[in-house]
Design a protein around this motif. Sequence first.
Motif, short mmCIF file in Angstrom:
data_model
loop_
_atom_site.label_atom_id
_atom_site.label_comp_id
_atom_site.label_asym_id
_atom_site.label_seq_id
_atom_site.Cartn_x
_atom_site.Cartn_y
_atom_site.Cartn_z
N THR A 132 -8.20 3.66 -1.25
CA THR A 132 -7.74 4.64 -0.26
C THR A 132 -6.23 4.56 -0.09
O THR A 132 -5.62 3.52 -0.31
CB THR A 132 -8.38 4.38 1.12
OG1 THR A 132 -8.02 3.06 1.54
CG2 THR A 132 -9.89 4.49 1.07
N THR A 133 -5.65 5.68 0.28
CA THR A 133 -4.21 5.69 0.60
C THR A 133 -4.02 5.14 2.01
O THR A 133 -4.98 5.04 2.78
CB THR A 133 -3.66 7.11 0.56
OG1 THR A 133 -4.31 7.86 1.60
CG2 THR A 133 -3.90 7.77 -0.79
N ASP A 134 -2.77 4.81 2.35
CA ASP A 134 -2.48 4.35 3.70
C ASP A 134 -2.92 5.39 4.73
O ASP A 134 -3.47 5.05 5.77
CB ASP A 134 -0.97 4.08 3.87
CG ASP A 134 -0.60 2.65 3.50
OD1 ASP A 134 -1.49 1.92 2.99
OD2 ASP A 134 0.56 2.26 3.73
N GLN A 168 -9.98 -0.32 -1.32
CA GLN A 168 -8.72 -0.54 -2.04
C GLN A 168 -8.21 0.74 -2.71
O GLN A 168 -7.03 0.84 -3.05
CB GLN A 168 -8.88 -1.64 -3.11
CG GLN A 168 -9.50 -2.93 -2.58
CD GLN A 168 -9.03 -3.35 -1.20
OE1 GLN A 168 -7.84 -3.36 -0.93
NE2 GLN A 168 -9.96 -3.66 -0.31
N TRP A 181 -6.70 5.32 5.07
CA TRP A 181 -7.15 4.13 5.77
C TRP A 181 -6.79 4.21 7.26
O TRP A 181 -7.56 3.83 8.13
CB TRP A 181 -6.55 2.87 5.14
CG TRP A 181 -7.19 1.61 5.66
CD1 TRP A 181 -6.62 0.71 6.48
CD2 TRP A 181 -8.52 1.15 5.40
NE1 TRP A 181 -7.51 -0.31 6.76
CE2 TRP A 181 -8.69 -0.05 6.11
CE3 TRP A 181 -9.58 1.65 4.65
CZ2 TRP A 181 -9.88 -0.78 6.09
CZ3 TRP A 181 -10.77 0.93 4.62
CH2 TRP A 181 -10.91 -0.26 5.33
#
Lengths: 965, 98
Positions: B35-37, B33, B40
């Motif tokens: 992590t950035t987009d 949760q 990920w």
Amino acid sequence: MSRFRTGAGGRIDRARGINFTFDGRLYTGLQGDTLASALLANGVHLVGRSFKYHRPRGILASGAEEPNALVTVMRDAGRTTPNLRATQVEIYEGLAAKSQNRWPSLEFDLGAVNALASPLLASGFYYKTFMGPRFLGSNKAWAKLYEPLIRRAAGLGRAPEAPDPDRYARRYAHCEVLVVGAGEAGLRAALDASADPHCRVILCDEQAEMGGWQLNAGSDDLVEMLETLGARPNVRLLARTQAFGVYAQGAVALAQRLTDHLAAPSPETPRERLWQVRAGEIVLATGAIERPLVFPGNDRPGVMLAGAVETFANRYGIRPGERAVVATTCNSAYGAAFALKQAGVDLAAIIDLRDKPDPALAANALKAGIPVHTASVIVGTEGHKRVRSVRLGKVEPCGIVKSTDSIACDLVAMSGGWVPSVHLFSQSRGKLAWNGETGVYSPGKDAPGQKTRSVGLCSGEFPADMRGFHNGALPTPDEKGAAKAFVDFQNDVTARDIRLAAREGFHSVEHVKRYTTTGMATDQGKTSNMNALGILSGALEKPVPDIGLTTFRQPYTPVTFGIFAGANRAGLFDPVRKTPAHAGADALGGVFEDVGLWKRAHHFPRKGETMHAAVNRECRAVREAVGLFDASTLGKIELVGPDAAEFLDRVYVNSFAKLGIGRCRYAVLTNEAGYVIDDGVVARLAQDRFHITTTTGGAGRVFAMFEDYLQAEWPELRAWQTSITEQFATFAIQGPKAREVLAPLVEGIAMENEAFPHMAMREGRVAGIPARVFRMSFTGEAGYEVNVPAGEGARLWPVLLDAVDKAGGAVYGTEAMHVLRAEKGYIIVGQETDGTMTPDDVGLGWAIGKGKRDFVGKRGMMRTDLIAPGRKQLVGLETLDDKTVLEEGAQITDTPTPAPGSAALGHVTSSYWSEALHRPIALAVVAGGRGRMGETLHVPMPGGAIPVRVVSPVFHDPEGARLHA
Amino acid sequence: MLLILCPYCQSRRAELEFRNVGAAHISRPSDPQTTTDAQWGEFLYQRDNPKGRIAERWLHIHGCGRYFNAIRDTISDVFVTTYKSGEPPPAMPSEAKP
């Protein structure tokens, strides 16, 4: 004895005549003949028509490399094999063969008019000539007009249309040494290797008899070597066995012909056997193939390879002509000349390109009375269906060729030198090395993981009597003549075609190959590749090794489909999975469908009933009374361990920590990207034990995924899974009378609604059989799923069937199941989802455990695009006319006439006639669908757009009262 | 067909007993949760595609059922070595130049 046979010698049995037919005409050959040698013994040289120009063609070679003499051998409608090389077909009494690619007959072939159009059929003619007319639209003329015509005119034999009745066997074998080729080098390698009794040796050879070139001499050595090998228990000798493919790490595929040479094969014997051999070392003793000479008119029947002529004369006792000319650049053709002389053939001349041939050989020729023309070539041939004469050309020191005499002859034996058979070495991915001295590529370094050894001629080492070669076309007085100087006989590619390709800018050998199709026929250019490289080298003025070489591919010679199919045909094509109640469903007249490997009953038609009538009746039974359904194919997993609940919390979107013992929960599985990949029901048997169901198709995938996370991601979790799919038979009893039907059969479970509510699970006995009974529903009616040990399934099925029947119910199949679940808006993974749908997209957002910090897919489904507005969402559709059943997969748009190229809003995922609602219903995914309730959208179809209304996906009993009844 | 050494079975078996399951040594972020987009997306989809040696995961699906790691050469298709899950990739001698 035929005048085309010698008086004595050879390996044919002169006492045993064998009758066979070719193009319907009866001939007689001898035991030991190939079809090629038997035809030559009858004076038949014309055996086929060429691929493009339909030119008369004869037998060129004596073995697997034969490009011209392709025939169809017919036993019966199913046992008809096209495109066999006549040089490899052993004759038997009654053999029936025919020529190919000619109409109406071999002697008179109308296709030969193509030769007049030959300027149109040069390199790349596909791309140049057949491009219009444009008004038909792009490529229309090609697809509709030219291609069918060309395919009919240019081609090989026709495949049989009847099924192949023969059996094909398969064996695996392991050995320390596999020797491919039983010529002298191969035999010696096999003898050496097998001297160690612990060394398992397999020796294979594609011919009926082992011995290779030694069969031409009939040496005593050969008999002794074969006897020694035959007596060794660690040696396996496989004749009639072609090593056709070399694969990674010493894997070699062999095709063994078992019955093709027999007049009356036993139906018990397989026709062929595929050997999959894993060899510690592959010894290649595949010999060498002779290079034809490229001169104008080199394709006339009667023009043969010198080595083949020698083989036909010595091994088969053939006199392939009355008066021969030998054209050569290589010493070995002198051997052919002497063999012909010995066989009583008149030798008109030896024409040697070299200005100084081997003096000893030339002297011997002169002594034998054979005129030797040095620095000379053939510049043309005459004759139509058989060569009648050749024109001699003298190569002046400046390189100019002067045409001189014409020499009458009916046989030309030619040799451009020898090329090692490196095909299998190349297949093993070994590096080929150019040898300028012999003008050939020979085996170099092994590929990683391979251990090969090339022995004998295929190593590229030639003895003195095989020296001398010429790469490319022979010099001619003018380029015009080169039009009919063939390089690739099977694909009708001439020296001029290759030069034309070079002029048009094709410089890479890979491009030239594809543009001219040289080397792309079924023989993979066995006799043509080196000459093509030589011509290209001349045209580009670059040395041969700078041009590169195309790769040889498996198979070495064409292989039957049968040998690959083996026993995996018809009922044995795939494994079949049947549920324990299969026989019972079959006895009821169930119509089965394939779901993966499973056979599932689709519907159960009664006498005279259509599929739709049966499905509607089955649906009514479930809604109004009770239905019985075989759900045994569902994937089932038992998960055990103190951390089992924690594991489930981490992989499924749902929460399980608070799931009570004896309770079930519908569970949704997503991947890390956040997309739905499976669903099922999780039941808690005990604090540390769960019974999990998956979709039928997803069972294996889900199990592997769980294993992956357990083994690799969270090895600290104490949880272990077992697949129990095959351990249980599962029967669903669904409908308002489900309890009434099941309760009398149950022991040890309180069946009252309050004691055994929806989404509960109990263990007890059903009809005396230990059972896990789930109260759950995939139909929207109250219902149960009874799991009993698989071995008891066949016993329980008739008991349940009887009880359901007595209650006025019916058995139902997968189609009714699909309709019933669609009426309730229940998704099917893979139908409503396509790998890009989140739980929220398909209306399952409620299933997500809100309090969980992490689970597989949680982060994925929070990605910007996955929470953006306007995503496709699951909705229901009703056609406005209340009667049209939509097409599944149909696109959905907001106007009846969408602009070309505009995107659809979504598509129909499920569509049925709903018997319960007396109207068609559909499920669909539509952009922003949940915000479009009541909107009218359109489903454009070929007959006009169908207007539809967007509704809730739950059509039947939206309050769910029936589930809990 | 390749022969693959299963590090659990200690047996060299035919390729058809195995499944390739993608790149090895890609660890799942411990707290996804945070992590950035982009991070990920990197974890989900971005993989090396080297010409030469690659670390991969394999599953002995028709054998012991274990996941393990392998170093394979993408040019020659040769398995340089295989090792158990959780073990670090073995130090590779750099490719010897001929």
